[in-house]
Design a protein around this motif. Structure first.
Motif, short mmCIF file in Angstrom:
data_model
loop_
_atom_site.label_atom_id
_atom_site.label_comp_id
_atom_site.label_asym_id
_atom_site.label_seq_id
_atom_site.Cartn_x
_atom_site.Cartn_y
_atom_site.Cartn_z
N PRO A 169 50.83 30.43 21.66
CA PRO A 169 50.72 29.22 22.49
C PRO A 169 49.67 29.27 23.58
CG PRO A 169 53.01 29.86 22.20
CD PRO A 169 52.19 30.99 21.68
N THR A 170 49.24 30.47 23.96
CA THR A 170 48.25 30.57 25.05
C THR A 170 46.84 30.84 24.54
OG1 THR A 170 48.80 32.91 25.32
CG2 THR A 170 49.98 31.33 26.73
N ASN A 171 46.61 30.68 23.24
CA ASN A 171 45.27 30.93 22.68
C ASN A 171 44.29 29.91 23.23
OD1 ASN A 171 42.99 30.63 20.65
ND2 ASN A 171 44.06 32.42 19.84
N GLU A 172 43.37 30.36 24.08
CA GLU A 172 42.47 29.45 24.80
C GLU A 172 41.55 28.68 23.87
OE1 GLU A 172 40.32 30.79 28.15
OE2 GLU A 172 42.11 31.43 29.25
N GLU A 173 41.01 29.38 22.86
CA GLU A 173 40.08 28.71 21.95
C GLU A 173 40.78 27.55 21.24
OE1 GLU A 173 37.20 29.64 18.09
OE2 GLU A 173 38.27 31.30 19.04
N ALA A 174 41.99 27.79 20.78
CA ALA A 174 42.74 26.73 20.09
C ALA A 174 43.11 25.60 21.04
CB ALA A 174 43.99 27.32 19.45
N LEU A 175 43.47 25.93 22.28
CA LEU A 175 43.81 24.91 23.27
C LEU A 175 42.61 24.02 23.58
CD1 LEU A 175 46.08 27.00 25.67
CD2 LEU A 175 46.80 24.94 24.42
N TYR A 176 41.44 24.65 23.70
CA TYR A 176 40.24 23.85 23.95
C TYR A 176 39.93 22.94 22.77
CZ TYR A 176 38.69 26.17 28.25
OH TYR A 176 38.59 26.62 29.55
N LYS A 177 40.03 23.50 21.56
CA LYS A 177 39.63 22.74 20.37
C LYS A 177 40.60 21.61 20.04
CE LYS A 177 36.75 26.14 17.98
NZ LYS A 177 36.58 26.96 16.76
N ILE A 178 41.90 21.88 20.20
CA ILE A 178 42.87 20.86 19.76
C ILE A 178 42.82 19.61 20.63
CG2 ILE A 178 44.94 21.51 21.10
CD1 ILE A 178 46.47 21.27 18.34
N CYS A 179 42.34 19.74 21.84
CA CYS A 179 42.19 18.56 22.70
C CYS A 179 41.22 17.57 22.06
CB CYS A 179 41.70 18.98 24.08
SG CYS A 179 41.67 17.61 25.26
N PHE A 180 40.09 18.08 21.57
CA PHE A 180 39.10 17.23 20.91
C PHE A 180 39.67 16.62 19.63
CE2 PHE A 180 36.06 16.84 17.43
CZ PHE A 180 35.19 15.89 17.96
N TRP A 181 40.33 17.47 18.82
CA TRP A 181 40.80 16.99 17.52
C TRP A 181 41.99 16.05 17.65
CZ3 TRP A 181 37.69 16.88 13.72
CH2 TRP A 181 36.66 17.83 13.63
N THR A 182 42.76 16.17 18.72
CA THR A 182 43.83 15.20 18.97
C THR A 182 43.23 13.83 19.18
OG1 THR A 182 45.26 16.87 19.99
CG2 THR A 182 45.73 14.57 20.51
N ASP A 183 42.21 13.77 20.01
CA ASP A 183 41.54 12.51 20.29
C ASP A 183 40.88 11.96 19.02
OD1 ASP A 183 40.44 10.43 22.05
OD2 ASP A 183 38.52 11.42 21.70
N PHE A 184 40.26 12.84 18.25
CA PHE A 184 39.50 12.43 17.07
C PHE A 184 40.42 11.89 15.98
CE2 PHE A 184 37.02 12.86 13.20
CZ PHE A 184 35.75 12.49 13.61
N THR A 185 41.56 12.56 15.78
CA THR A 185 42.48 12.15 14.71
C THR A 185 43.53 11.15 15.18
OG1 THR A 185 43.95 14.04 15.15
CG2 THR A 185 42.22 14.35 13.49
N GLY A 186 43.67 11.00 16.50
CA GLY A 186 44.66 10.07 17.04
C GLY A 186 46.09 10.57 16.93
N ARG A 187 46.26 11.89 16.75
CA ARG A 187 47.62 12.43 16.58
C ARG A 187 48.20 12.82 17.95
NH1 ARG A 187 46.89 16.20 11.25
NH2 ARG A 187 49.02 16.84 11.74
N ASN A 188 48.24 11.82 18.82
CA ASN A 188 48.66 12.05 20.20
C ASN A 188 50.14 12.40 20.32
OD1 ASN A 188 46.15 11.41 21.77
ND2 ASN A 188 46.35 9.52 20.60
N GLU A 189 50.99 11.73 19.54
CA GLU A 189 52.44 12.02 19.63
C GLU A 189 52.73 13.47 19.28
OE1 GLU A 189 51.12 9.48 17.96
OE2 GLU A 189 52.12 7.61 18.53
N GLU A 190 52.10 13.97 18.21
CA GLU A 190 52.29 15.37 17.81
C GLU A 190 51.79 16.32 18.89
OE1 GLU A 190 51.41 16.64 13.62
OE2 GLU A 190 50.79 14.54 13.48
N SER A 191 50.66 15.96 19.48
CA SER A 191 50.08 16.80 20.52
C SER A 191 51.01 16.87 21.74
CB SER A 191 48.71 16.26 20.93
OG SER A 191 48.10 17.10 21.87
N ILE A 192 51.61 15.73 22.09
CA ILE A 192 52.53 15.71 23.23
C ILE A 192 53.72 16.63 22.97
CG2 ILE A 192 54.22 14.24 24.43
CD1 ILE A 192 52.11 11.93 24.08
N LYS A 193 54.29 16.51 21.79
CA LYS A 193 55.44 17.35 21.42
C LYS A 193 55.06 18.83 21.45
CE LYS A 193 58.96 17.85 17.81
NZ LYS A 193 59.40 17.40 16.47
#
Length: 473
Positions: A169-193
């Motif tokens: 859960p604390t992997n910085e590279e993944a945390l940085y990247k998933i922010c962009f891909w959440t916005d790009f794919t619109g999977r905001n509900e999953e990201s919130i959870k």
């Protein structure tokens, strides 16, 4: 006395290069260990001297035929020199010696992708995910995410990053990247959870709080996004992107004063940017503080003098203060960059009308019509200018052209009626007014706005009264 490690390294590589030259020239007295060949390959690889690096790898393999490390290094060099099939053959040899080396999977993936064999690359990485755990499994997931990115399977990129964060859960590279891909794919509900789960176990993860805020913002839940960003900056008060996004959220909520406070914090923490000054200018603009808005728009325009939009925005602040001459100067700069931009020409026409330059205003309105022939605004502006300036020779032709170009908008029948009234052609004016009222009686307001004195015209008043009685108005 302490020795200089860098100097020792240079001396060591110098000696290795000497021994390597001796071996190449057949001087059998020279001897190099397996690790020495690895260092030589890396040395030549860093210098992008691939022929020498390959020669060192091949000579090392000749002396140490069971070295899987040297075989992997050779395969890597073959990939770098676009010898993809030879690289795959070399990796097959390496696998016989050490089938648990993660580099076999990563380099094979690169080769398959280069050969446009995406399915094989995906299949290989998925096979590797079953074999490896911990850091190596995460490395393969990142590799798989990159493969999906290259082949535009963006939903699967998000899935890979989500799997990484579920494992670490604390992997910085993944945390940085998933922010962009959440916005790009619109999977905001999953990201919130996902990020609420991460925060539950890691409440001081500023990146998780930031991503949570971004996901809320993606759903337009601006109050919740601001709360999440506030936690982020409570943990890291220099997290400038959090202040930036809070500023954006406040703008969406029309809380311009709060937005300015956050955006000014961004300017304190990072290098000044055009977009931040423009956003601050926008806030002051919306608050009616035009001098302050201009100050920041000018700052932005100094950073990007070719951005015509900024001159247009400065012009609008002057026009809002009835400083038409100053507004015109700014619009001239905007139009020098983008001569046909409809918004700039429309604003220029409006400003010119205010100072009585009707003919020049008509030229700019004509540019608007040329760019956007179906747009009502441009046609309305040119017709109103003609009426105001009493330039009516071709006005009815324009009104008729507007009616046809805009898909028979009834407002232009009212414009025709106004033009005929202005020309003193009462009979034709009444015919058009009757036709207009039959089409859209509520638009009579436009005619009254254009010619208020018509409310004193008995026939006009009679027509309006008749439609009121019919409850059309």
């Amino acid at each position: 006395m302490k020795q200089n490690p860098s100097r020792n390294d240079k001396e060591e590589i110098r000696e290795l290069l000497r021994l390597f030259e001796n071996l190449k020239n057949g001087r059998s007295q020279s001897f190099l260990e397996e690790e020495s060949f690895e260092k030589l390959v890396d040395y030549f690889d860093d210098k992008e001297d691939y022929p020498q690096a390959l020669q060192a790898a091949e000579l090392g393999i000749e002396i140490y035929p069971y070295s899987s490390v040297l075989l992997v290094k050779k395969a890597d060099l073959l990939l770098a020199t676009r010898q993809y099939k030879a690289a795959l053959e070399t990796l097959d040899q390496a696998e016989l010696l050490d089938h648990n080396d993660i580099n076999l999977f990563i380099l094979r993936t690169d080769a398959y992708l280069a050969l446009d064999q995406q399915e094989k690359a995906v299949e290989l990485l998925e096979e590797g995910l079953l074999l490896f755990n911990g850091e190596e499994r995460l490395e393969l997931l990142f590799e798989l995410a990159d493969v999906y990115d290259d082949y535009e399977e963006f939903e699967k990129v998000f899935d890979c990053l989500k799997l990484i964060l579920e494992e670490e859960p604390t992997n910085e590279e993944a945390l940085y990247k998933i922010c962009f891909w959440t916005d790009f794919t619109g999977r905001n509900e999953e990201s919130i959870k996902l990020h609420l789960s991460i925060i539950n176990d890691n409440p001081y993860s500023e990146l998780a709080w930031f991503n949570l805020g971004a996901a809320y913002q993606g759903l337009k839940l601006y109050e919740k996004s601001i709360d999440a960003y506030m936690y982020c900056i409570a943990i890291d008060e220099k997290f400038d992107y959090a202040y930036r996004n809070i500023g954006d959220a406040y703008i969406r909520l029309r809380k311009y004063k709060d937005a300015i406070e956050m955006l000014e914090k961004v300017l304190e923490l990072s290098r000044p940017e055009e977009v931040i000054h423009e956003a601050i200018g926008y806030c002051y603009d919306r608050m009616g503080q035009y001098a302050q808005a201009r100050f920041h728009y000018r700052k932005a325009s100094h950073m990007n003098p070719e951005d015509s939009k900024l001159y247009y925005k400065i012009a609008c602040t002057y026009i809002n203060e009835s400083q038409y001459e100053s507004g015109i100067k700014q619009l001239q700069q905007a139009l020098r960059i983008h001569r046909t931009q409809p918004e700039y020409n429309l604003a220029m026409g409006m400003a010119l009308v205010e100072i009585g330059e009707y003919k020049t205003a008509i030229e700019h309105y004509a540019n608007v019509i040329k760019s956007r022939p179906k747009n009502v605004k441009g046609w309305s502006a040119i017709l109103e200018c003609m009426l105001k300036a009493d330039l009516l020779d071709n006005a009815d032709e324009y009104a008729l052209a507007a009616y046809e170009a805009t898909g028979s908008k009834p407002v232009f029948i009212f414009y025709r009626a106004a033009i005929f009234f202005a020309l003193g052609k009462t009979k034709q004016a009444m015919t058009q007014l009757e036709y207009a009222m039959a089409k859209a009686p509520k638009l009579i307001k436009k005619l009254i706005e254009l010619q208020p004195k018509l409310m004193q015209h008995p026939q006009v008043v009679d027509i309006i009264a008749r439609y009121k009685r019919s409850r059309f108005i």
